[in-house]
Structure formats: C-alpha cells, structure tokens
Design a protein around this motif. Structure first.
Motif, PDB file in Angstrom:
ATOM      1  N   SER A  18     -24.718 107.573  37.240  1.00 12.43           N
ATOM      2  CA  SER A  18     -23.402 107.100  36.018  1.00 12.43           C
ATOM      3  C   SER A  18     -23.118 106.167  36.678  1.00 12.43           C
ATOM      4  CB  SER A  18     -22.741 108.737  36.141  1.00 12.43           C
ATOM      5  OG  SER A  18     -22.255 108.112  37.143  1.00 12.43           O
ATOM      6  N   THR A  19     -23.027 105.898  38.314  1.00 10.47           N
ATOM      7  CA  THR A  19     -21.578 105.080  37.830  1.00 10.47           C
ATOM      8  C   THR A  19     -23.031 103.340  37.774  1.00 10.47           C
ATOM      9  OG1 THR A  19     -21.452 105.602  39.999  1.00 10.47           O
ATOM     10  CG2 THR A  19     -20.986 103.647  40.418  1.00 10.47           C
ATOM     11  N   THR A  20     -23.988 103.368  37.934  1.00  9.67           N
ATOM     12  CA  THR A  20     -25.053 102.039  37.368  1.00  9.67           C
ATOM     13  C   THR A  20     -24.945 101.403  36.598  1.00  9.67           C
ATOM     14  OG1 THR A  20     -26.737 102.351  38.895  1.00  9.67           O
ATOM     15  CG2 THR A  20     -27.238 101.074  37.122  1.00  9.67           C
ATOM     16  N   THR A  21     -24.835 102.561  35.236  1.00  9.67           N
ATOM     17  CA  THR A  21     -24.163 102.111  33.527  1.00  9.67           C
ATOM     18  C   THR A  21     -22.999 102.124  34.050  1.00  9.67           C
ATOM     19  OG1 THR A  21     -25.302 104.716  33.527  1.00  9.67           O
ATOM     20  CG2 THR A  21     -24.343 103.432  31.840  1.00  9.67           C
ATOM     21  N   ASN A  22     -21.703 103.157  34.913  1.00 12.99           N
ATOM     22  CA  ASN A  22     -20.662 102.315  34.214  1.00 12.99           C
ATOM     23  C   ASN A  22     -20.536 100.645  34.818  1.00 12.99           C
ATOM     24  OD1 ASN A  22     -19.458 104.186  33.653  1.00 12.99           O
ATOM     25  ND2 ASN A  22     -19.265 105.400  35.634  1.00 12.99           N
ATOM     26  N   MET A  23     -21.122 100.351  36.239  1.00 16.96           N
ATOM     27  CA  MET A  23     -21.137  98.872  35.583  1.00 16.96           C
ATOM     28  C   MET A  23     -21.183  97.693  35.244  1.00 16.96           C
ATOM     29  SD  MET A  23     -19.787  96.930  38.734  1.00 16.96           S
ATOM     30  CE  MET A  23     -20.130  95.373  39.569  1.00 16.96           C
ATOM     31  N   LEU A  24     -22.467  98.468  35.445  1.00 10.71           N
ATOM     32  CA  LEU A  24     -23.638  97.440  33.866  1.00 10.71           C
ATOM     33  C   LEU A  24     -22.926  97.158  31.942  1.00 10.71           C
ATOM     34  CD1 LEU A  24     -27.134  98.278  34.288  1.00 10.71           C
ATOM     35  CD2 LEU A  24     -26.673  96.065  34.908  1.00 10.71           C
ATOM     36  N   ARG A  25     -21.806  98.785  32.087  1.00 10.22           N
ATOM     37  CA  ARG A  25     -21.405  98.298  30.620  1.00 10.22           C
ATOM     38  C   ARG A  25     -20.309  97.064  31.113  1.00 10.22           C
ATOM     39  NH1 ARG A  25     -20.603 104.844  30.361  1.00 10.22           N
ATOM     40  NH2 ARG A  25     -22.518 105.020  29.277  1.00 10.22           N
ATOM     41  N   SER A  26     -19.211  97.000  32.231  1.00 13.59           N
ATOM     42  CA  SER A  26     -18.607  96.143  32.502  1.00 13.59           C
ATOM     43  C   SER A  26     -18.350  95.199  32.555  1.00 13.59           C
ATOM     44  CB  SER A  26     -17.242  96.929  33.366  1.00 13.59           C
ATOM     45  OG  SER A  26     -18.263  96.941  34.709  1.00 13.59           O
ATOM     46  N   ALA A  27     -20.284  94.543  32.477  1.00 12.81           N
ATOM     47  CA  ALA A  27     -20.580  92.985  32.978  1.00 12.81           C
ATOM     48  C   ALA A  27     -20.158  92.041  31.866  1.00 12.81           C
ATOM     49  CB  ALA A  27     -21.691  92.940  33.967  1.00 12.81           C
ATOM     50  N   THR A  28     -19.223  91.162  32.334  1.00 12.61           N
ATOM     51  CA  THR A  28     -19.333  90.409  30.807  1.00 12.61           C
ATOM     52  C   THR A  28     -19.658  88.353  31.627  1.00 12.61           C
ATOM     53  OG1 THR A  28     -17.309  90.002  32.044  1.00 12.61           O
ATOM     54  CG2 THR A  28     -16.755  91.185  29.949  1.00 12.61           C
ATOM     55  N   THR A  29     -20.404  89.355  32.850  1.00  8.37           N
ATOM     56  CA  THR A  29     -20.958  87.780  33.200  1.00  8.37           C
ATOM     57  C   THR A  29     -22.382  88.393  33.644  1.00  8.37           C
ATOM     58  OG1 THR A  29     -19.922  88.036  35.300  1.00  8.37           O
ATOM     59  CG2 THR A  29     -18.872  86.375  34.192  1.00  8.37           C
ATOM     60  N   PRO A  30     -22.945  87.429  33.856  1.00  9.71           N
ATOM     61  CA  PRO A  30     -24.864  87.497  34.186  1.00  9.71           C
ATOM     62  C   PRO A  30     -25.153  88.085  35.869  1.00  9.71           C
ATOM     63  CG  PRO A  30     -24.952  85.268  33.507  1.00  9.71           C
ATOM     64  CD  PRO A  30     -23.145  85.717  33.441  1.00  9.71           C
ATOM     65  N   LEU A  31     -25.119  88.947  35.760  1.00 12.89           N
ATOM     66  CA  LEU A  31     -25.711  89.979  37.011  1.00 12.89           C
ATOM     67  C   LEU A  31     -26.725  89.850  37.627  1.00 12.89           C
ATOM     68  CD1 LEU A  31     -23.969  92.188  38.773  1.00 12.89           C
ATOM     69  CD2 LEU A  31     -24.742  94.287  37.373  1.00 12.89           C
ATOM     70  N   LEU A  32     -26.704  89.277  38.891  1.00 13.91           N
ATOM     71  CA  LEU A  32     -28.354  89.047  39.500  1.00 13.91           C
ATOM     72  C   LEU A  32     -28.476  90.172  40.670  1.00 13.91           C
ATOM     73  CD1 LEU A  32     -30.754  87.074  40.416  1.00 13.91           C
ATOM     74  CD2 LEU A  32     -28.932  85.937  42.506  1.00 13.91           C
ATOM     75  N   LEU A  33     -29.226  90.998  40.367  1.00 16.31           N
ATOM     76  CA  LEU A  33     -29.920  92.249  41.405  1.00 16.31           C
ATOM     77  C   LEU A  33     -30.839  91.601  42.153  1.00 16.31           C
ATOM     78  CD1 LEU A  33     -29.877  94.675  38.204  1.00 16.31           C
ATOM     79  CD2 LEU A  33     -27.646  94.072  40.314  1.00 16.31           C
ATOM     80  N   LEU A  34     -30.389  91.291  43.186  1.00 15.99           N
ATOM     81  CA  LEU A  34     -31.756  91.509  44.652  1.00 15.99           C
ATOM     82  C   LEU A  34     -32.272  92.641  45.155  1.00 15.99           C
ATOM     83  CD1 LEU A  34     -29.134  88.379  46.624  1.00 15.99           C
ATOM     84  CD2 LEU A  34     -31.178  88.578  44.700  1.00 15.99           C
ATOM     85  N   ARG A  35     -33.481  92.191  45.551  1.00 14.32           N
ATOM     86  CA  ARG A  35     -34.289  93.786  45.415  1.00 14.32           C
ATOM     87  C   ARG A  35     -35.093  93.145  47.293  1.00 14.32           C
ATOM     88  NH1 ARG A  35     -35.821  97.618  42.396  1.00 14.32           N
ATOM     89  NH2 ARG A  35     -36.008  98.915  44.180  1.00 14.32           N
TER      90      ARG A  35
END
Length: 282
Positions: free
Chosen positions: A265-282
């Motif tokens: 659920s925290t993934t969803t919360n973080m993405l929900r609140s994003a108002t700028t681009p989010l770069l996820l590194l693997r």
C-alpha cells in the motif's frame, strides 16, 4: 541498441508520456520507441460464443456475434495506430523521430519480452482505465514496476522538463548502485542533485552519505546533502516541496527504511502523491 520506450494509450496522460520520453531520449542520446499494447482481455483475437448455444441461440446469431467482435477488434487496432501516429507527430515536432510498436496481448508480458531493448521505460502515472481522479494510479503500474529490471520514469499528467533532482539515499547496495548509475548516465547531467537520507545522524550514515556525495561531485554534479529524521515518505516529500525539486530518484525495492514504502500500500501512497516525475532505479 537499447532505447527509451514509452507506453502510449488512450489516457489523458499520453501527451505527457510522449513529452517525457522525448526529453529522456534527447538527454540520453538514445532512440525513442513508442509502444501501444492492445489489451487481449478487452479485445481477444477471436470471440468464442459457443457457451450460449444452450440458451437456444441459432448458428447465424453466433456468426453475427463473431463478426461484430471482429469489427470491434479491428476498430480498437485502428484506434491504437491513431494513438501512436499522434504521439509520433508530437515527438517529431519536438525533434525526435521515434519507431512505433503495436502489440496485442498483456502490457506486462509485452514489456518483459521487450526488456532487452529497453534502456529506460517511460510510463504514465495513470492509464486510460484509471478514472479522472488525480490521485489514482494506473492499475498495471505496480505490476510493471515489480516486473521490470530497467529504470522506470513515471510521469504525472503534466510533464515539465526537470531542472533539479533529489536522490533518496539509504546506504544500501541498491542505493549505492543508484549513485553509480547517475554518475554513468547523461540523463541528469548538469542538474543540481539533492542527496537525502532519512535516518539518525550517525557516523555511519554521514560517512556513507559523504562517500556518495564525493562520487557525484567528482562526476561534475552540484550536490546538496541532507540527513532527515522522521517518517520517510513525509520527510522526503516535505524536503522536495521546500526546495522545489522537480524530479525524485530512488531505488524501487529493498528492505531498508527508505524503500520499504515501495511494497504494497505504501507504493500506492507514494505514487499517488507524486506531482513531479519519479525515476525508479533497479
């Protein structure tokens, strides 16, 4: 040759995805590929209506239903081609000539098959089935994030080319690798980087942060360092807002405090609140 690949659909975010992907393609010097996947669950290759024979249907009715289903799928295929063509025209206007890919199947499976061609995946925060609420995220986004082993750039509905970035750093092997990726990549070159960790201000935390700062500084980045205490997501968001940072960078998974919120659920919360681009590194 690996490419920047952008997922194009019929959502209102398609333009932002295209603009974001063009920006990334130009920054990386990599070719751009635009991908549209026709959902096989909504548009199967052929209809099977045999199950309704028991309801007294006639053969001609089954043939008519199959014909309607075929027409519907052809229209959906044409609509997908039109989406890709509109995105191509937008990219060309911005100075990039993309290649177009149109597939029938499942988005996650398609991306898994194409992963070897992908240098960076660009995808919208919301897809065409996500509704109109700003805080909703696409139903397939988390599946894509969990499946892919390439960097993923998630863009909100309004894309603005970022001029600054924040790297959430937790001293783990993944976040250290993230520093190495930023050093080696031209994507964020020339931008000030805020290197931020959320933890107690211990000697170990400070040493790890300083080592990461030195690597980024040696690569020519202007680096700002901060150690914050408190709840991870809230502190990162507050810092980003306070310093008007336009791109957030972090590892996608892990067991440390910063990346625990990218599970469930925290993934969803973080993405929900994003108002700028989010770069996820693997």
């Amino acid at each position: 040759m690996t490419q920047v690949m952008a997922c194009i659909d019929g959502s209102t975010q398609a333009a932002a995805v295209c603009d974001c992907a063009v920006w990334a393609s130009q920054r990386l010097g990599s070719p751009l590929s635009l991908l549209h996947v026709l959902d096989q669950q909504r548009y199967p290759l052929s209809g099977d209506f045999s199950g309704i024979i028991g309801l007294g249907s006639r053969e001609f009715l089954l043939e008519e239903l199959a014909s309607l289903d075929e027409k519907r799928n052809k229209l959906a295929l044409e609509e997908g081609r039109m989406m890709l063509d509109a995105a191509r025209q937008r990219a060309v206007k911005a100075g990039v000539e993309p290649t177009l890919r149109h597939r029938h199947g499942d988005l996650v499976e398609s991306l898994r098959e194409l992963e070897g061609d992908i240098r960076l995946l660009v995808i919208g925060k919301q897809g065409e089935d996500s509704g109109s609420e700003v805080q909703l995220i696409g139903s397939q986004l988390e599946s894509v994030i969990r499946t892919m082993h390439r960097p993923i750039l998630v863009t909100p509905a309004d894309f603005k080319a970022p001029a600054s970035a924040m790297l959430a750093f937790d001293a783990s092997a993944t976040s250290r690798k993230g520093v190495e990726m930023l050093v080696a990549s031209p994507l964020l070159k020339g931008m000030p980087i805020h290197l931020v960790t959320v933890s107690s201000d211990t000697h170990e935390a400070r040493a790890a942060l300083d080592a990461a700062r030195d690597k980024l500084a040696d690569a020519g980045f202007e680096v700002h360092v901060a150690i914050l205490e408190g709840e991870v997501e809230a502190r990162l968001r507050d810092y980003q807002a306070e310093h008007a940072i336009e791109l957030l960078v972090m590892g996608a998974y892990g067991h440390s405090r910063i990346r625990q919120f990218f599970v469930g659920s925290t993934t969803t919360n973080m993405l929900r609140s994003a108002t700028t681009p989010l770069l996820l590194l693997r």
